[in-house]
Design a protein around this motif. Structure first.
Motif, mmCIF file in Angstrom:
data_model
loop_
_atom_site.group_PDB
_atom_site.id
_atom_site.type_symbol
_atom_site.label_atom_id
_atom_site.label_comp_id
_atom_site.label_asym_id
_atom_site.label_seq_id
_atom_site.Cartn_x
_atom_site.Cartn_y
_atom_site.Cartn_z
ATOM 1 N N ALA A 36 -33.852 12.650 -5.743
ATOM 2 C CA ALA A 36 -33.522 12.493 -4.388
ATOM 3 C C ALA A 36 -33.236 13.926 -3.944
ATOM 4 C CB ALA A 36 -32.216 11.719 -4.318
ATOM 5 N N GLY A 37 -32.726 14.767 -4.833
ATOM 6 C CA GLY A 37 -32.144 15.983 -3.996
ATOM 7 C C GLY A 37 -33.323 16.995 -3.814
ATOM 8 N N ALA A 38 -34.483 17.099 -4.764
ATOM 9 C CA ALA A 38 -35.416 17.876 -4.804
ATOM 10 C C ALA A 38 -36.083 17.983 -3.447
ATOM 11 C CB ALA A 38 -36.304 17.451 -5.904
ATOM 12 N N ARG A 39 -36.465 19.345 -3.168
ATOM 13 C CA ARG A 39 -37.319 19.440 -1.959
ATOM 14 C C ARG A 39 -38.769 19.925 -2.215
ATOM 15 N NH1 ARG A 39 -34.035 20.996 2.467
ATOM 16 N NH2 ARG A 39 -36.034 21.380 3.491
ATOM 17 N N ILE A 40 -39.592 19.459 -1.629
ATOM 18 C CA ILE A 40 -41.077 19.658 -1.913
ATOM 19 C C ILE A 40 -41.395 21.048 -1.215
ATOM 20 C CG2 ILE A 40 -43.494 19.219 -1.072
ATOM 21 C CD1 ILE A 40 -42.442 17.425 -3.546
ATOM 22 N N ASP A 41 -40.677 21.311 -0.100
ATOM 23 C CA ASP A 41 -41.090 22.618 0.417
ATOM 24 C C ASP A 41 -40.691 23.711 -0.491
ATOM 25 O OD1 ASP A 41 -38.521 21.978 0.805
ATOM 26 O OD2 ASP A 41 -38.329 22.919 2.872
ATOM 27 N N ARG A 42 -39.330 23.380 -1.333
ATOM 28 C CA ARG A 42 -38.747 24.604 -2.055
ATOM 29 C C ARG A 42 -39.704 24.617 -3.296
ATOM 30 N NH1 ARG A 42 -32.924 23.058 -1.228
ATOM 31 N NH2 ARG A 42 -33.319 21.453 -3.101
ATOM 32 N N ILE A 43 -40.286 23.587 -3.771
ATOM 33 C CA ILE A 43 -41.391 23.711 -4.781
ATOM 34 C C ILE A 43 -42.581 24.399 -4.554
ATOM 35 C CG2 ILE A 43 -42.762 22.037 -6.586
ATOM 36 C CD1 ILE A 43 -40.407 19.977 -6.362
ATOM 37 N N ALA A 44 -43.337 24.016 -3.409
ATOM 38 C CA ALA A 44 -44.192 24.633 -2.975
ATOM 39 C C ALA A 44 -44.139 26.170 -2.711
ATOM 40 C CB ALA A 44 -44.633 23.944 -1.797
ATOM 41 N N ARG A 45 -43.123 26.565 -2.299
ATOM 42 C CA ARG A 45 -42.823 27.997 -2.046
ATOM 43 C C ARG A 45 -42.559 28.521 -3.366
ATOM 44 N NH1 ARG A 45 -37.946 27.898 0.474
ATOM 45 N NH2 ARG A 45 -36.767 28.239 -1.789
ATOM 46 N N ASP A 46 -41.995 28.139 -4.252
ATOM 47 C CA ASP A 46 -41.650 28.762 -5.617
ATOM 48 C C ASP A 46 -42.962 28.822 -6.234
ATOM 49 O OD1 ASP A 46 -38.978 29.024 -4.897
ATOM 50 O OD2 ASP A 46 -38.322 27.408 -6.257
ATOM 51 N N ALA A 47 -43.828 27.808 -6.192
ATOM 52 C CA ALA A 47 -45.129 27.814 -6.783
ATOM 53 C C ALA A 47 -46.203 28.849 -6.103
ATOM 54 C CB ALA A 47 -45.444 26.530 -6.915
ATOM 55 N N SER A 48 -45.747 29.228 -4.922
ATOM 56 C CA SER A 48 -46.806 30.023 -4.122
ATOM 57 C C SER A 48 -48.230 29.183 -3.779
ATOM 58 C CB SER A 48 -47.306 31.259 -5.092
ATOM 59 O OG SER A 48 -45.957 32.203 -5.333
ATOM 60 N N ALA A 49 -47.431 28.096 -3.413
ATOM 61 C CA ALA A 49 -48.700 27.169 -2.923
ATOM 62 C C ALA A 49 -48.120 26.334 -1.605
ATOM 63 C CB ALA A 49 -48.768 25.780 -4.061
ATOM 64 N N LEU A 106 -33.385 17.714 -21.227
ATOM 65 C CA LEU A 106 -32.294 16.570 -21.513
ATOM 66 C C LEU A 106 -31.713 16.045 -19.847
ATOM 67 C CD1 LEU A 106 -30.234 17.057 -24.685
ATOM 68 C CD2 LEU A 106 -31.952 15.436 -24.161
ATOM 69 N N ARG A 107 -31.501 17.027 -18.939
ATOM 70 C CA ARG A 107 -31.233 16.633 -17.721
ATOM 71 C C ARG A 107 -32.325 15.953 -16.945
ATOM 72 N NH1 ARG A 107 -29.050 21.893 -17.488
ATOM 73 N NH2 ARG A 107 -30.862 23.073 -16.358
ATOM 74 N N MET A 108 -33.618 16.288 -17.113
ATOM 75 C CA MET A 108 -34.475 15.362 -16.854
ATOM 76 C C MET A 108 -34.645 13.778 -17.307
ATOM 77 S SD MET A 108 -36.794 16.711 -14.471
ATOM 78 C CE MET A 108 -38.264 15.776 -14.589
ATOM 79 N N ILE A 109 -34.387 13.641 -18.492
ATOM 80 C CA ILE A 109 -34.127 12.420 -18.929
ATOM 81 C C ILE A 109 -32.739 11.664 -18.404
ATOM 82 C CG2 ILE A 109 -33.593 11.186 -21.034
ATOM 83 C CD1 ILE A 109 -34.885 13.233 -22.749
ATOM 84 N N ASP A 110 -31.898 12.379 -18.328
ATOM 85 C CA ASP A 110 -30.836 11.623 -17.379
ATOM 86 C C ASP A 110 -31.156 11.510 -16.095
ATOM 87 O OD1 ASP A 110 -29.168 12.071 -19.713
ATOM 88 O OD2 ASP A 110 -28.022 14.145 -19.037
ATOM 89 N N TRP A 111 -31.899 12.235 -15.499
ATOM 90 C CA TRP A 111 -32.063 11.909 -14.053
ATOM 91 C C TRP A 111 -33.240 10.922 -13.898
ATOM 92 C CZ3 TRP A 111 -29.484 13.380 -10.233
ATOM 93 C CH2 TRP A 111 -29.103 15.006 -9.961
ATOM 94 N N ALA A 112 -34.222 10.733 -14.995
ATOM 95 C CA ALA A 112 -35.199 9.515 -14.886
ATOM 96 C C ALA A 112 -34.444 8.331 -15.270
ATOM 97 C CB ALA A 112 -36.268 9.717 -16.214
ATOM 98 N N ARG A 113 -33.457 8.517 -16.081
ATOM 99 C CA ARG A 113 -32.675 7.086 -16.603
ATOM 100 C C ARG A 113 -32.047 6.473 -15.056
ATOM 101 N NH1 ARG A 113 -30.549 8.435 -20.806
ATOM 102 N NH2 ARG A 113 -28.592 9.679 -19.918
ATOM 103 N N LEU A 114 -31.434 7.458 -14.364
ATOM 104 C CA LEU A 114 -30.771 7.130 -12.918
ATOM 105 C C LEU A 114 -31.804 6.673 -11.984
ATOM 106 C CD1 LEU A 114 -28.339 10.041 -12.594
ATOM 107 C CD2 LEU A 114 -27.764 7.602 -13.120
ATOM 108 N N GLU A 115 -33.006 7.073 -12.071
ATOM 109 C CA GLU A 115 -33.978 6.833 -11.204
ATOM 110 C C GLU A 115 -34.560 5.533 -11.435
ATOM 111 O OE1 GLU A 115 -34.306 8.156 -8.313
ATOM 112 O OE2 GLU A 115 -33.444 10.091 -8.536
ATOM 113 N N GLY A 116 -34.892 5.014 -12.713
ATOM 114 C CA GLY A 116 -35.256 3.826 -13.091
ATOM 115 C C GLY A 116 -36.496 3.522 -13.700
ATOM 116 N N GLU A 117 -36.947 2.503 -13.765
ATOM 117 C CA GLU A 117 -38.123 2.324 -14.716
ATOM 118 C C GLU A 117 -39.590 3.007 -14.099
ATOM 119 O OE1 GLU A 117 -39.079 -1.747 -15.266
ATOM 120 O OE2 GLU A 117 -37.118 -2.271 -16.155
ATOM 121 N N GLU A 118 -39.621 3.246 -12.765
ATOM 122 C CA GLU A 118 -40.808 3.876 -12.138
ATOM 123 C C GLU A 118 -40.839 5.216 -12.635
ATOM 124 O OE1 GLU A 118 -42.723 4.954 -8.096
ATOM 125 O OE2 GLU A 118 -40.908 3.870 -7.953
#
Length: 205
Positions: A36-49, A106-118
């Protein structure tokens, strides 16, 4: 589980440099902020894409999150794959070393558990295969007399993971912002994990 993906940490269709930069930038962003908190624009900028380029690979943010989760799990499964002669205490030590070096996994696993089955569904096969391998190893060790046969292999595997990761969820450690334990504390905790697993698996007299 010794596939090419496990050796390289890549899926077969994810060798293009731009895609790899996107995955690495997304790994950092999702670990810090979740889906929920992640920003696509930040990801794209950090990836130089560009955002357009990112969406050409991943149609929506959920798809990118799942790709990062799967990459993390593949890398984890390969990194802690025990040798034929490794015992459970040594395996627990390797698990502890990995989670210290890569806490974002492990933080990603925790986030995934909160986000649900998808979020979990695309990666559950990796997890199930990894745990099945560990259960088979435990059964073999029980047959050889190295592990208490009273343990259910699935339960013992879960308990080992709980011991390894306990400091990440223990309140006095988990709720201190940006707390980084000293090297001596890390070493002492690792020794406690190994000792606890040794005692846990000792066959009853």
């Amino acid at each position: 589980m010794k596939t090419e993906a496990h050796r390289t940490g890549q899926r077969g269709d994810e060798t293009e440099p731009t895609r790899q930069r996107i995955l690495l930038a997304a790994r950092k962003e999702f670990a810090a902020f979740g889906l929920a908190g992640a920003r696509i624009d930040r990801i794209a900028r950090d990836a130089s894409a560009s955002k357009e380029r990112l969406y050409a690979y991943y149609r929506k943010k959920e798809e990118l999150f799942s790709a990062v989760l799967e990459l993390n799990l593949l890398e984890f499964a390969h990194a802690v794959e025990p040798g034929d002669d490794a015992g459970l205490p040594e395996f627990a030590g390797a698990l502890y070393d990995h989670q210290v070096q890569f806490p974002e996994h492990l933080r990603m696993i925790d986030w995934a558990r909160l986000e649900g089955e998808e979020m979990v569904a695309p990666s559950i096969e990796i997890v199930e295969e990894f745990h099945s391998e560990q259960a088979r190893r435990i059964v073999a060790m029980q047959s050889a007399g190295a592990v208490d046969p009273a343990w259910d292999p699935e339960h013992l595997s879960a308990l080992i993971f709980g011991l390894v990761t306990c400091w990440l969820h223990e309140p006095s450690s988990a709720l201190v912002p940006h707390a980084v334990p000293a090297a001596a504390a890390i070493s002492a905790r690792r020794a406690s994990v190994v000792r606890a697993v040794q005692r846990l698996i000792e066959p009853s007299p």
